[in-house]
Scaffold this motif. Structure first.
Motif, short mmCIF file in Angstrom:
data_model
loop_
_atom_site.label_atom_id
_atom_site.label_comp_id
_atom_site.label_asym_id
_atom_site.label_seq_id
_atom_site.Cartn_x
_atom_site.Cartn_y
_atom_site.Cartn_z
N TYR A 16 14.83 -14.93 23.03
CA TYR A 16 16.03 -14.36 22.41
C TYR A 16 15.69 -13.79 21.04
N SER A 17 16.08 -12.57 20.84
CA SER A 17 16.05 -11.94 19.52
C SER A 17 16.96 -10.72 19.58
N SER A 18 17.58 -10.41 18.47
CA SER A 18 18.39 -9.19 18.40
C SER A 18 17.48 -7.96 18.28
N ARG A 19 16.20 -8.19 18.03
CA ARG A 19 15.23 -7.10 17.91
C ARG A 19 14.31 -7.06 19.14
N ALA A 20 14.30 -5.93 19.82
CA ALA A 20 13.46 -5.76 21.00
C ALA A 20 11.98 -5.94 20.67
N THR A 22 10.60 -7.98 18.56
CA THR A 22 10.27 -9.40 18.48
C THR A 22 10.15 -9.99 19.87
N ARG A 23 11.07 -9.64 20.76
CA ARG A 23 10.98 -10.14 22.15
C ARG A 23 9.68 -9.68 22.79
N GLU A 24 9.33 -8.42 22.58
CA GLU A 24 8.09 -7.87 23.12
C GLU A 24 6.86 -8.58 22.54
N GLU A 45 14.98 -12.01 29.06
CA GLU A 45 15.21 -11.53 27.70
C GLU A 45 16.70 -11.52 27.38
N CYS A 46 17.03 -11.99 26.19
CA CYS A 46 18.41 -11.97 25.74
C CYS A 46 18.47 -11.35 24.34
N ALA A 47 19.46 -10.49 24.14
CA ALA A 47 19.64 -9.82 22.86
C ALA A 47 20.83 -10.36 22.08
#
Length: 141
Positions: A16-20, A22-24, A45-47
């Motif tokens: 989970y991150s609001s930033r793609a 960071t998830r990547e 993945e969760c935003a």
């Protein structure tokens, strides 16, 4: 039947991150198999915080990696919410930008912390350790 996170069974990891980006970075650092004795990973993945809660409520998640710097809902608050609302919640690891914030991760009841930016040398080992320990936890559901 093999528990999730063992060589014979895949484990589902939520990031989970609001930033793609960071998830990547987390997915890239951990890869599909963080250790030879840990089964292949499937990523969710969760935003948003609502997506995290829905995915955990749906079951099947072995580990949540939550960004403590996410906006508007931080991973530390989500970890605490999951601890209070989900009796058999998955293991939780929180990404923190400042080492002094480790006390907040302890408050949130996270089982582990990882520094931001994500370190590809240490991240797979911690993820593998958390998956091994979550495979040994009894499931209440």
């Amino acid at each position: 039947m093999s528990p999730a996170g063992t060589p014979d069974a895949p484990a589902t990891v939520l990031v989970y991150s609001s930033r793609a980006a960071t998830r990547e970075a987390v997915r890239t650092a951990v890869g599909r198999r963080p250790a030879p004795d840990v089964g292949p990973l499937t990523w969710v993945e969760c935003a948003t915080g609502d997506e995290v809660v829905a995915a955990v409520d749906g079951g099947g998640i072995a580990l949540c990696i939550l960004d403590g710097e996410a906006q508007p809902t931080g991973g530390l608050a989500l970890a605490r919410q999951l601890e209070q609302e989900v009796p058999d919640r998955p293991a939780v690891c929180v990404l923190i930008a400042r080492q002094p914030d480790r006390w907040l991760a302890h408050w949130s009841r996270a089982e582990g912390t990882l520094p931001l930016p994500v370190d590809p040398l240490t991240t797979p080992g911690l993820v593998a350790d958390l998956l091994r320990s979550s495979a040994r936890r009894p499931v209440v559901r």
